[in-house]
Design a protein around this motif. Structure first.
Motif, short mmCIF file in Angstrom:
data_model
loop_
_atom_site.label_atom_id
_atom_site.label_comp_id
_atom_site.label_asym_id
_atom_site.label_seq_id
_atom_site.Cartn_x
_atom_site.Cartn_y
_atom_site.Cartn_z
N ILE A 10 0.86 -1.18 0.00
CA ILE A 10 0.00 0.00 0.00
C ILE A 10 0.90 1.23 0.00
O ILE A 10 1.45 1.60 1.04
N PRO A 11 1.08 1.88 -1.13
CA PRO A 11 1.90 3.09 -1.20
C PRO A 11 1.40 4.15 -0.23
O PRO A 11 0.20 4.19 0.08
N ILE A 12 2.29 4.99 0.23
CA ILE A 12 1.92 5.99 1.21
C ILE A 12 0.81 6.91 0.71
O ILE A 12 -0.06 7.34 1.47
N TYR A 13 0.80 7.17 -0.60
CA TYR A 13 -0.24 8.06 -1.15
C TYR A 13 -1.61 7.41 -1.18
O TYR A 13 -2.63 8.10 -1.34
N ALA A 14 -1.64 6.07 -1.02
CA ALA A 14 -2.92 5.36 -1.09
C ALA A 14 -3.54 5.13 0.29
O ALA A 14 -4.67 4.66 0.38
N ILE A 15 -2.84 5.50 1.35
CA ILE A 15 -3.33 5.22 2.70
C ILE A 15 -4.65 5.95 2.97
O ILE A 15 -5.63 5.34 3.41
N LEU A 16 -4.67 7.26 2.74
CA LEU A 16 -5.89 8.02 3.02
C LEU A 16 -7.05 7.60 2.11
O LEU A 16 -8.16 7.38 2.62
N PRO A 17 -6.85 7.48 0.79
CA PRO A 17 -7.97 7.03 -0.05
C PRO A 17 -8.54 5.68 0.37
O PRO A 17 -9.76 5.52 0.43
N LEU A 18 -7.67 4.73 0.68
CA LEU A 18 -8.16 3.41 1.07
C LEU A 18 -8.81 3.44 2.45
O LEU A 18 -9.81 2.76 2.69
N ALA A 19 -8.24 4.25 3.35
CA ALA A 19 -8.85 4.39 4.67
C ALA A 19 -10.23 5.01 4.57
O ALA A 19 -11.16 4.64 5.32
N CYS A 88 -7.33 8.06 -5.69
CA CYS A 88 -8.34 9.06 -5.33
C CYS A 88 -9.62 8.88 -6.13
O CYS A 88 -10.72 9.10 -5.61
N ARG A 89 -9.50 8.47 -7.38
CA ARG A 89 -10.70 8.23 -8.18
C ARG A 89 -11.49 7.05 -7.63
O ARG A 89 -12.72 7.08 -7.57
N LEU A 90 -10.79 6.01 -7.21
CA LEU A 90 -11.45 4.86 -6.60
C LEU A 90 -12.16 5.28 -5.32
O LEU A 90 -13.31 4.89 -5.08
#
Length: 232
Positions: A10-19, A88-90
Protein backbone atom coordinates in the motif's frame (compact mmCIF):
# COMPACT_ATOMS: atom_id res chain seq x y z
CA UNK A 1 11.98 -4.20 6.14
CA UNK A 2 8.41 -4.60 7.34
CA UNK A 3 7.75 -0.93 6.68
CA UNK A 4 9.26 -1.16 3.20
CA UNK A 5 7.15 -4.22 2.33
CA UNK A 6 4.05 -2.53 3.72
CA UNK A 7 4.57 0.51 1.54
CA UNK A 8 5.11 -1.71 -1.46
CA UNK A 9 1.72 -3.30 -0.82
CA UNK A 10 0.00 0.00 0.00
CA UNK A 11 1.90 3.09 -1.20
CA UNK A 12 1.92 5.99 1.21
CA UNK A 13 -0.24 8.06 -1.15
CA UNK A 14 -2.92 5.36 -1.09
CA UNK A 15 -3.33 5.22 2.70
CA UNK A 16 -5.89 8.02 3.02
CA UNK A 17 -7.97 7.03 -0.05
CA UNK A 18 -8.16 3.41 1.07
CA UNK A 19 -8.85 4.39 4.67
CA UNK A 20 -11.69 6.54 3.41
CA UNK A 21 -13.32 3.52 1.78
CA UNK A 22 -13.18 1.66 5.09
CA UNK A 23 -14.64 4.56 7.04
CA UNK A 24 -17.40 4.97 4.48
CA UNK A 25 -18.25 1.30 4.87
CA UNK A 26 -18.82 1.83 8.60
CA UNK A 27 -20.84 4.98 7.93
CA UNK A 28 -23.01 3.49 5.19
CA UNK A 29 -23.67 0.15 6.90
CA UNK A 30 -23.58 0.66 10.65
CA UNK A 31 -25.21 4.09 11.03
CA UNK A 32 -28.45 3.02 9.29
CA UNK A 33 -28.66 0.04 11.66
CA UNK A 34 -28.51 2.43 14.60
CA UNK A 35 -31.17 4.63 13.01
CA UNK A 36 -33.35 1.57 12.43
CA UNK A 37 -33.04 0.63 16.11
CA UNK A 38 -34.11 4.10 17.15
CA UNK A 39 -36.98 4.08 14.65
CA UNK A 40 -38.01 0.48 15.21
CA UNK A 41 -41.56 1.24 14.09
CA UNK A 42 -40.44 2.32 10.62
CA UNK A 43 -41.81 0.16 7.82
CA UNK A 44 -39.45 -2.23 6.02
CA UNK A 45 -39.93 -3.99 2.69
CA UNK A 46 -39.26 -7.55 1.59
CA UNK A 47 -38.05 -7.51 -2.04
CA UNK A 48 -37.97 -11.29 -2.43
CA UNK A 49 -39.42 -12.29 -5.81
CA UNK A 50 -40.67 -15.56 -7.25
CA UNK A 51 -37.36 -15.85 -9.11
CA UNK A 52 -35.39 -15.60 -5.87
CA UNK A 53 -37.18 -18.69 -4.60
CA UNK A 54 -35.56 -20.64 -7.44
CA UNK A 55 -32.19 -20.20 -5.72
CA UNK A 56 -32.01 -22.96 -3.09
CA UNK A 57 -30.36 -22.30 0.25
CA UNK A 58 -26.77 -23.59 -0.04
CA UNK A 59 -24.76 -22.94 3.16
CA UNK A 60 -21.54 -24.03 1.43
CA UNK A 61 -21.53 -20.75 -0.46
CA UNK A 62 -20.75 -18.98 2.81
CA UNK A 63 -17.06 -19.70 2.13
CA UNK A 64 -17.27 -17.66 -1.07
CA UNK A 65 -19.20 -14.97 0.77
CA UNK A 66 -16.47 -14.67 3.42
CA UNK A 67 -13.65 -14.84 0.85
CA UNK A 68 -15.15 -11.73 -0.71
CA UNK A 69 -13.46 -9.58 1.93
CA UNK A 70 -10.02 -10.71 0.70
CA UNK A 71 -11.24 -10.20 -2.87
CA UNK A 72 -12.07 -6.59 -2.05
CA UNK A 73 -8.64 -6.00 -0.52
CA UNK A 74 -6.89 -7.39 -3.59
CA UNK A 75 -8.97 -5.32 -5.99
CA UNK A 76 -8.77 -2.01 -4.17
CA UNK A 77 -5.06 -2.19 -3.34
CA UNK A 78 -4.20 -3.26 -6.89
CA UNK A 79 -6.08 -0.30 -8.35
CA UNK A 80 -4.66 2.14 -5.79
CA UNK A 81 -1.06 1.10 -6.49
CA UNK A 82 -1.24 2.40 -10.04
CA UNK A 83 -1.08 6.11 -9.18
CA UNK A 84 -2.28 8.73 -6.69
CA UNK A 85 -4.94 9.83 -9.17
CA UNK A 86 -6.31 6.31 -9.52
CA UNK A 87 -6.36 5.84 -5.75
CA UNK A 88 -8.34 9.06 -5.33
CA UNK A 89 -10.70 8.23 -8.18
CA UNK A 90 -11.45 4.86 -6.60
CA UNK A 91 -12.08 6.53 -3.25
CA UNK A 92 -14.37 9.08 -4.89
CA UNK A 93 -16.40 6.40 -6.66
CA UNK A 94 -16.62 4.33 -3.49
CA UNK A 95 -17.70 7.42 -1.52
CA UNK A 96 -20.53 8.26 -3.91
CA UNK A 97 -21.81 4.69 -4.13
CA UNK A 98 -21.78 4.18 -0.37
CA UNK A 99 -23.53 7.49 0.15
CA UNK A 100 -26.30 6.25 -2.17
CA UNK A 101 -26.43 2.98 -0.21
CA UNK A 102 -26.72 4.91 3.06
CA UNK A 103 -29.66 6.93 1.74
CA UNK A 104 -31.41 3.80 0.46
CA UNK A 105 -30.91 2.00 3.78
CA UNK A 106 -32.43 4.92 5.68
CA UNK A 107 -35.22 5.95 3.29
CA UNK A 108 -36.26 2.51 2.01
CA UNK A 109 -35.19 -0.12 4.56
CA UNK A 110 -35.58 -3.71 3.43
CA UNK A 111 -35.41 -7.13 5.05
CA UNK A 112 -35.60 -10.78 4.11
CA UNK A 113 -36.64 -14.00 5.82
CA UNK A 114 -33.77 -16.36 6.49
CA UNK A 115 -34.03 -20.14 6.45
CA UNK A 116 -33.13 -22.34 9.38
CA UNK A 117 -29.52 -23.51 9.28
CA UNK A 118 -29.36 -27.26 9.90
CA UNK A 119 -25.92 -27.89 8.36
CA UNK A 120 -23.26 -29.11 10.79
CA UNK A 121 -19.51 -28.69 10.92
CA UNK A 122 -17.51 -25.59 10.10
CA UNK A 123 -19.86 -24.58 7.28
CA UNK A 124 -22.91 -24.63 9.51
CA UNK A 125 -21.08 -22.81 12.30
CA UNK A 126 -19.89 -20.08 9.92
CA UNK A 127 -23.34 -19.69 8.38
CA UNK A 128 -24.98 -19.32 11.79
CA UNK A 129 -22.24 -16.92 12.90
CA UNK A 130 -22.80 -14.64 9.90
CA UNK A 131 -26.55 -14.69 10.50
CA UNK A 132 -25.91 -13.79 14.14
CA UNK A 133 -23.58 -10.82 13.59
CA UNK A 134 -25.27 -9.54 10.43
CA UNK A 135 -28.95 -8.73 10.81
CA UNK A 136 -31.11 -9.17 7.67
CA UNK A 137 -31.26 -5.41 7.06
CA UNK A 138 -29.41 -2.90 4.85
CA UNK A 139 -29.93 -5.17 1.88
CA UNK A 140 -30.85 -2.86 -1.01
CA UNK A 141 -28.41 -2.16 -2.64
CA UNK A 142 -25.99 -4.93 -1.76
CA UNK A 143 -22.69 -3.46 -0.55
CA UNK A 144 -21.15 -6.91 -0.93
CA UNK A 145 -21.96 -6.91 -4.63
CA UNK A 146 -21.27 -3.25 -5.30
CA UNK A 147 -17.74 -3.28 -3.86
CA UNK A 148 -16.87 -6.48 -5.74
CA UNK A 149 -18.11 -5.00 -9.02
CA UNK A 150 -16.57 -1.55 -8.48
CA UNK A 151 -13.15 -3.12 -7.93
CA UNK A 152 -13.53 -5.20 -11.08
CA UNK A 153 -14.77 -2.16 -13.03
CA UNK A 154 -11.65 -0.22 -12.11
CA UNK A 155 -9.37 -3.14 -12.95
CA UNK A 156 -10.55 -2.91 -16.55
CA UNK A 157 -8.91 0.52 -16.66
CA UNK A 158 -5.82 -0.39 -14.66
CA UNK A 159 -2.64 -0.45 -16.73
CA UNK A 160 -0.02 -1.84 -14.34
CA UNK A 161 -1.38 -5.39 -14.24
CA UNK A 162 1.16 -8.12 -14.97
CA UNK A 163 -1.43 -10.29 -16.70
CA UNK A 164 -4.22 -7.86 -17.55
CA UNK A 165 -6.49 -10.17 -19.55
CA UNK A 166 -6.17 -13.04 -17.06
CA UNK A 167 -6.67 -10.74 -14.06
CA UNK A 168 -9.76 -9.09 -15.52
CA UNK A 169 -11.33 -12.43 -16.44
CA UNK A 170 -10.63 -13.87 -12.99
CA UNK A 171 -12.06 -10.80 -11.25
CA UNK A 172 -15.14 -10.78 -13.46
CA UNK A 173 -15.79 -14.43 -12.65
CA UNK A 174 -15.00 -13.66 -9.02
CA UNK A 175 -17.61 -10.90 -8.98
CA UNK A 176 -20.22 -13.25 -10.44
CA UNK A 177 -19.39 -15.79 -7.73
CA UNK A 178 -19.84 -13.06 -5.12
CA UNK A 179 -23.27 -12.25 -6.56
CA UNK A 180 -24.26 -15.91 -6.43
CA UNK A 181 -22.93 -16.33 -2.90
CA UNK A 182 -25.25 -13.59 -1.63
CA UNK A 183 -28.21 -15.34 -3.24
CA UNK A 184 -27.42 -18.91 -2.21
CA UNK A 185 -26.77 -17.89 1.39
CA UNK A 186 -29.98 -15.84 1.39
CA UNK A 187 -28.12 -12.73 2.42
CA UNK A 188 -29.60 -10.85 -0.53
CA UNK A 189 -32.14 -11.09 -3.32
CA UNK A 190 -31.81 -10.37 -7.03
CA UNK A 191 -32.92 -6.75 -6.75
CA UNK A 192 -30.21 -6.15 -4.15
CA UNK A 193 -27.59 -7.53 -6.53
CA UNK A 194 -28.82 -5.49 -9.49
CA UNK A 195 -28.93 -2.32 -7.39
CA UNK A 196 -25.41 -3.02 -6.12
CA UNK A 197 -24.08 -3.19 -9.67
CA UNK A 198 -26.01 -0.03 -10.56
CA UNK A 199 -24.61 2.08 -7.71
CA UNK A 200 -21.10 0.86 -8.55
CA UNK A 201 -21.54 2.07 -12.12
CA UNK A 202 -23.00 5.35 -10.87
CA UNK A 203 -20.07 5.95 -8.54
CA UNK A 204 -17.62 5.06 -11.30
CA UNK A 205 -19.18 7.60 -13.70
CA UNK A 206 -19.40 10.37 -11.10
CA UNK A 207 -15.74 9.91 -10.20
CA UNK A 208 -14.72 9.88 -13.85
CA UNK A 209 -16.75 12.80 -15.21
CA UNK A 210 -17.04 15.24 -12.29
CA UNK A 211 -14.47 17.25 -10.27
CA UNK A 212 -14.97 14.98 -7.25
CA UNK A 213 -11.74 13.05 -7.89
CA UNK A 214 -9.86 16.35 -7.95
CA UNK A 215 -11.31 17.19 -4.54
CA UNK A 216 -10.05 13.91 -3.15
CA UNK A 217 -6.63 14.57 -4.70
CA UNK A 218 -6.42 17.96 -2.97
CA UNK A 219 -7.34 16.43 0.38
CA UNK A 220 -4.81 13.66 -0.15
CA UNK A 221 -2.09 16.18 -1.07
CA UNK A 222 -2.69 17.98 2.22
CA UNK A 223 -2.56 14.70 4.10
CA UNK A 224 0.76 13.88 2.44
CA UNK A 225 2.24 17.04 3.96
CA UNK A 226 1.34 16.11 7.54
CA UNK A 227 3.71 14.57 10.07
CA UNK A 228 1.53 11.49 10.24
CA UNK A 229 2.93 10.39 6.90
CA UNK A 230 6.42 10.11 8.43
CA UNK A 231 5.08 7.73 11.07
CA UNK A 232 3.25 5.42 8.69
Amino acid sequence: MLRRNWRRFIPIYAILPLATTGLMNLFAYQLPKLIQLLLHSARSYDLTSALDVQFPFRPGWIWVYIATFLFWVYQYTTVARESPERACRLAAADFVAKLVCFLCFVITPTFNVRPEVTTGGATGFLMRFIYWIDTPTNLFPSIHCFVAWLGTRFLYDTKNLRRPVFTRIVCTVGSILVFLSTLYTRQHVLLDVAAGIAVAEYGYLIAKYTPLTGTFQKLNARFMKTRLVDIL
